[in-house]
Design an enzyme around this catalytic site. Structure first.
Site, PDB file in Angstrom:
ATOM      1  CG  HIS A 182      -0.242  -0.305   2.503  1.00 40.29           C
ATOM      2  ND1 HIS A 182       0.624   0.587   3.077  1.00 40.29           N
ATOM      3  CD2 HIS A 182      -0.252  -1.388   3.326  1.00 40.29           C
ATOM      4  CE1 HIS A 182       1.099   0.082   4.199  1.00 40.29           C
ATOM      5  NE2 HIS A 182       0.585  -1.121   4.372  1.00 40.29           N
ATOM      6  N   GLY A 212       1.841   3.160   2.303  1.00 39.01           N
ATOM      7  CA  GLY A 212       2.848   3.190   3.369  1.00 39.01           C
ATOM      8  C   GLY A 212       4.151   2.572   2.884  1.00 39.01           C
ATOM      9  CG  HIS A 213       4.309  -1.637   2.066  1.00 34.03           C
ATOM     10  ND1 HIS A 213       3.011  -2.081   1.988  1.00 34.03           N
ATOM     11  CD2 HIS A 213       4.866  -2.306   3.110  1.00 34.03           C
ATOM     12  CE1 HIS A 213       2.801  -2.990   2.932  1.00 34.03           C
ATOM     13  NE2 HIS A 213       3.897  -3.143   3.632  1.00 34.03           N
ATOM     14  CD  GLN A 225       9.037  -4.380  12.108  1.00 34.82           C
ATOM     15  OE1 GLN A 225       8.374  -5.400  12.248  1.00 34.82           O
ATOM     16  NE2 GLN A 225       8.942  -3.643  11.017  1.00 34.82           N
ATOM     17  CB  SER A 232      -0.912  -5.767   4.642  1.00 32.89           C
ATOM     18  OG  SER A 232       0.228  -5.138   4.112  1.00 32.89           O
ATOM     19  NE  ARG A 233      -1.207  -7.895  11.145  1.00 32.54           N
ATOM     20  CZ  ARG A 233      -1.131  -9.208  11.297  1.00 32.54           C
ATOM     21  NH1 ARG A 233      -2.214  -9.937  11.186  1.00 32.54           N
ATOM     22  NH2 ARG A 233       0.017  -9.801  11.556  1.00 32.54           N
TER      23      ARG A 233
HETATM   24  P1  AMP Z   1       5.049  -4.966   6.508  1.00 31.55           P
HETATM   25  O1  AMP Z   1       4.868  -5.369   5.081  1.00 31.55           O
HETATM   26  O2  AMP Z   1       3.772  -4.694   7.225  1.00 31.55           O
HETATM   27  O3  AMP Z   1       5.989  -5.879   7.261  1.00 31.55           O
HETATM   28  O4  AMP Z   1       5.781  -3.552   6.466  1.00 31.55           O
HETATM   29  C1  AMP Z   1       6.991  -3.371   5.769  1.00 31.55           C
HETATM   30  C2  AMP Z   1       7.553  -2.024   6.138  1.00 31.55           C
HETATM   31  O5  AMP Z   1       6.628  -1.002   5.781  1.00 31.55           O
HETATM   32  C3  AMP Z   1       7.808  -1.876   7.650  1.00 31.55           C
HETATM   33  O6  AMP Z   1       9.009  -1.154   7.850  1.00 31.55           O
HETATM   34  C4  AMP Z   1       6.606  -1.089   8.095  1.00 31.55           C
HETATM   35  O7  AMP Z   1       6.838  -0.332   9.271  1.00 31.55           O
HETATM   36  C5  AMP Z   1       6.364  -0.192   6.900  1.00 31.55           C
HETATM   37  N1  AMP Z   1       4.981   0.295   6.894  1.00 31.55           N
HETATM   38  C6  AMP Z   1       3.856  -0.453   6.957  1.00 31.55           C
HETATM   39  N2  AMP Z   1       2.765   0.346   6.994  1.00 31.55           N
HETATM   40  C7  AMP Z   1       3.215   1.615   6.970  1.00 31.55           C
HETATM   41  C8  AMP Z   1       2.575   2.902   6.997  1.00 31.55           C
HETATM   42  N3  AMP Z   1       1.258   3.027   7.056  1.00 31.55           N
HETATM   43  N4  AMP Z   1       3.362   3.994   6.954  1.00 31.55           N
HETATM   44  C9  AMP Z   1       4.711   3.870   6.900  1.00 31.55           C
HETATM   45  N5  AMP Z   1       5.364   2.708   6.867  1.00 31.55           N
HETATM   46  C10 AMP Z   1       4.636   1.586   6.911  1.00 31.55           C
END
Ligand code: AMP
Length: 251
Positions: A32, A34-35, A151, A184-185
Site C-alpha cells: 500500500h 505506506g510501503h 520493531q 495490509s491487515r
Molecule cells: P510490513 O509489510 O507490514 O511488514 O511492512 C513493511 C515495512 O513497511 C515496515 O518497515 C513497516 O513499518 C512499513 N509500513 C507499513 N505500513 C506503513 C505505513 N502506514 N506507513 C509507513 N510505513 C509503513
C-alpha cells in the site's frame, strides 16, 4: 525491474553492483502507500533500490494469522515497477531458513514488552529475518516505517549491537484520510469495523493519558492488548474482531 526468486541468483547479481549506494525496503507484501513511501525515500537517497516481499512465518505466533495474511504478488509487482524499483526479492521460506531456524536473534528486554508480551516469539522472528535479509542485500540504507515503532527501535538496537554496516532510516506513518494507519491487515476489516478503526488514532491523540485512551477504546468495542506511554510516544495494539491493529503517536 529484475525479479529474483532465487537467492543465489540475487547474491551473484549483488556482486556486480558497484556504482552508488544501495537502498533496501523489506516488506511482507500486500503493498500500500505506506510501503511505497519507503520505496520513494529509498529512490531519493540511493542509486539502486531493492524491495523484498516475504511473509515471514517465524514472526507469526498463530498459524491461522499467518495463513490469513493477505498476498497479491501480481498487484505488488505492478506497484513496485511503477514506483521505479530496481530489484525485487521474492524468496521462499526454505531459502531464507536453510538452517530450519536453528539460529535466531533474541533480544531479552524491550522485545518482551508491548507487542512482544502479546505475541510469543514475534520479535525473535522479526529480528532474525531482518538480520538475514540485511546480510543478503548488504544495503547502505534500509527503510522502516514508524508505524511499527517497537520493531523500528529493536532493529536500530540490533544493528548497533552487532556493528552492522547499514544506516537505518525511519519513515513517518502514512495514514488514510480519516487517520487510520495504512496496513495490509486493514483489508480484513468489514465495513463497520473499518469505520470504527479510525478511532484508534483519534483516541491516542485526544486522550490525556494512556489509561484514558484504553478506556475510550474499550468503550468503542476494541479489545485492547495495550496502551502505553514510553518516553515521548504513546503506543497501542487493539483488536477489532480478529483483526489486530497497531499505531503510535508522538506525545
Ligand atoms: P510490513 O509489510 O507490514 O511488514 O511492512 C513493511 C515495512 O513497511 C515496515 O518497515 C513497516 O513499518 C512499513 N509500513 C507499513 N505500513 C506503513 C505505513 N502506514 N506507513 C509507513 N510505513 C509503513
Amino acid at each position: 525491474m529484475i525479479i529474483f526468486t532465487s537467492l543465489s541468483q540475487w547474491q551473484n547479481f549483488r556482486k556486480t553492483l558497484s556504482d552508488g549506494p544501495v537502498g533496501f525496503v523489506p516488506t511482507m507484501g500486500a503493498l500500500h502507500h505506506g510501503h511505497l513511501s519507503l520505496v520513494k525515500a529509498s529512490r531519493e537517497d540511493n542509486a539502486f533500490t531493492v524491495v523484498s516481499v516475504f511473509v515471514n512465518p517465524k514472526q507469526f505466533d498463530d498459524g491461522g494469522d499467518f495463513e490469513a495474511y493477505p498476498s497479491d504478488h501480481k498487484a505488488d509487482l505492478e506497484r513496485l515497477e511503477s514506483a521505479g524499483v530496481d530489484a525485487v526479492l521474492m524468496p521462499d521460506t526454505a531459502q531464507i531458513y536453510t538452517d530450519d531456524y536453528r539460529f535466531k536473534v533474541t533480544e531479552s528486554e524491550f522485545s518482551q514488552r508491548l507487542c512482544g508480551a502479546h505475541r510469543q516469539g514475534h520479535f525473535d522472528g522479526v529480528l532474525t529475518v531482518v538480520m538475514r535479509l540485511l546480510n543478503l542485500v548488504r544495503p547502505n540504507n534500509a527503510y522502516f516505517g514508524e508505524k511499527d515503532y517497537q520493531q523500528l527501535q529493536l532493529i536500530r538496537d540490533m544493528v548497533a549491537a552487532f556493528f552492522m554496516q547499514v544506516n537505518i532510516v525511519a519513515c513517518a506513518t502514512v495514514r488514510e484520510a480519516d487517520g487510520l494507519a495504512m496496513s495490509s491487515r486493514n483489508q480484513h476489516l468489514d465495513e463497520k469495523d473499518r469505520a470504527k478503526a479510525a478511532y484508534l488514532h483519534a483516541a491516542l491523540k485526544q486522550s490525556r493519558t494512556a489509561d484514558e485512551a484504553r478506556q475510550a477504546l474499550t468503550g468503542q468495542g476494541f479489545d485492547v492488548d495495550y496502551v502505553e506511554d514510553i518516553k515521548n510516544r504513546r503506543l497501542v495494539a487493539a483488536r477489532l474482531g480478529t483483526t489486530r491493529l497497531i499505531d503510535n503517536v508522538e506525545i
